[in-house]
Design an enzyme around this catalytic site. Structure first.
Site, PDB file in Angstrom:
ATOM      1  CE  LYS A 222      43.496  40.880  43.001  1.00  0.00           C
ATOM      2  NZ  LYS A 222      43.797  39.602  42.130  1.00  0.00           N
ATOM      3  NE  ARG A 256      40.438  36.043  47.754  1.00  0.00           N
ATOM      4  CZ  ARG A 256      41.547  37.105  48.127  1.00  0.00           C
ATOM      5  NH1 ARG A 256      41.624  37.895  47.304  1.00  0.00           N
ATOM      6  NH2 ARG A 256      42.418  36.659  49.169  1.00  0.00           N
TER       7      ARG A 256
END
Length: 287
Positions: A222, A256
């Site tokens: 991210k 995840r």
């Protein structure tokens, strides 16, 4: 808390890998590598072989871009869910959607989990989960509209805001009839947050796990990792795994991920250091 994801149950000390499978031509990380259905299915086969307990199938990228209506989203994911369910009857299937009509269709196709990355933007999603016995992921987005980027967002205390919103969402899901054992909370790194917010959420994740609700973290490659280390998208695995280790030590249950094997090894190593997991083998100094 024993975790129930659709027809599947997991002990309260289990940590789970949720592998990302994109049915989009423009995802931020793989840039459409699994847009073709057969390529997406090959990805499912790969991550199952690597040990993922869950696949998370998404038909709309999170970032701004082409408008994708519910009908098109269904075209991208419903038939694919049916195919995966037929091939892997024991696999937990999650679908990343915020729309109740899409959620209903994928549950009928065999999905076990509704991963609402947009914090209850469609209030009917909890009713769909309850009606189909599905689990639901309750995220924090700071009230952001789906598929928008945060802009100069501020919090007096970001973790307090995360706790308030995710716990309220969890309570609303239970009130709608979702099994409490099927409710998971997620701070949603980067969603409605700048990098400093995401770092603080990571540092204080123990405040979320202390609530007793299972916690999911989605850290993989991210922007907060890229900004913190000043590295491009292709060089974020090391930072991702460092953040993963911190969250694992704090007690996160579901991860995840794009990279199943290194994440599993990181989580297992942390679990053993923390005394929650026995080493896979013990011979040194004993044989």
């Amino acid at each position: 808390m024993t975790l129930r994801l659709g027809r599947h149950r997991f002990d309260d000390d289990a940590t789970l890998m949720m592998a990302i499978v994109n049915r989009t031509p423009d995802s931020f990380y793989d840039r459409g590598a699994t847009w073709a259905e057969d390529r997406a299915f090959d990805r499912v086969v790969q991550v199952v072989e690597e040990g993922a307990e869950i696949v998370d199938i998404g038909g709309v990228k999170a970032a701004p871009g082409e408008v994708i209506d519910a009908e098109e989203e269904c075209r991208r994911v419903v038939g694919f869910v049916e195919r995966v369910r037929s091939a892997f009857p024991d696999l937990v299937i999650s679908v990343d959607t915020w729309r109740a009509p899409v959620a209903r269709a994928v549950c009928e196709a065999g999905a076990d989990v509704l991963n609402d990355a947009w914090g209850g933007a469609d209030p009917a999603l909890v009713d769909v989960a309850a009606a189909h016995g599905a689990a639901i992921i309750c995220t924090h987005t700071g009230g952001q509209t789906p598929r928008t980027r945060p802009h100069r967002v501020e919090y007096d205390d970001v973790v307090a805001d995360v706790l308030r919103d995710t716990l309220a969402y969890a309570e609303r899901a239970v009130a709608a009839g979702v099994d409490p054992a099927s409710v998971v909370i997620d701070p949603a790194h980067d969603f409605g947050k700048n990098t400093l917010h995401s770092l603080e959420v990571t540092r204080r994740l123990g405040e979320m796990t202390a609530t007793g609700w299972p916690v999911l973290v989605s850290l993989s490659h991210k922007d907060f990792v890229g900004e913190t280390l000043d590295v491009p998208l292709t060089d974020r695995l090391t930072g991702t795994l460092a953040a993963t280790a911190v969250c694992a030590l704090a007690g996160a249950r579901i991860f995840r991920v794009h990279d199943v094997v290194p994440t599993r090894q990181t989580v297992d190593m942390v679990g053993s250091i923390a005394g929650r997991r026995r080493p896979a083998r013990l011979i040194r100094g004993l044989a």
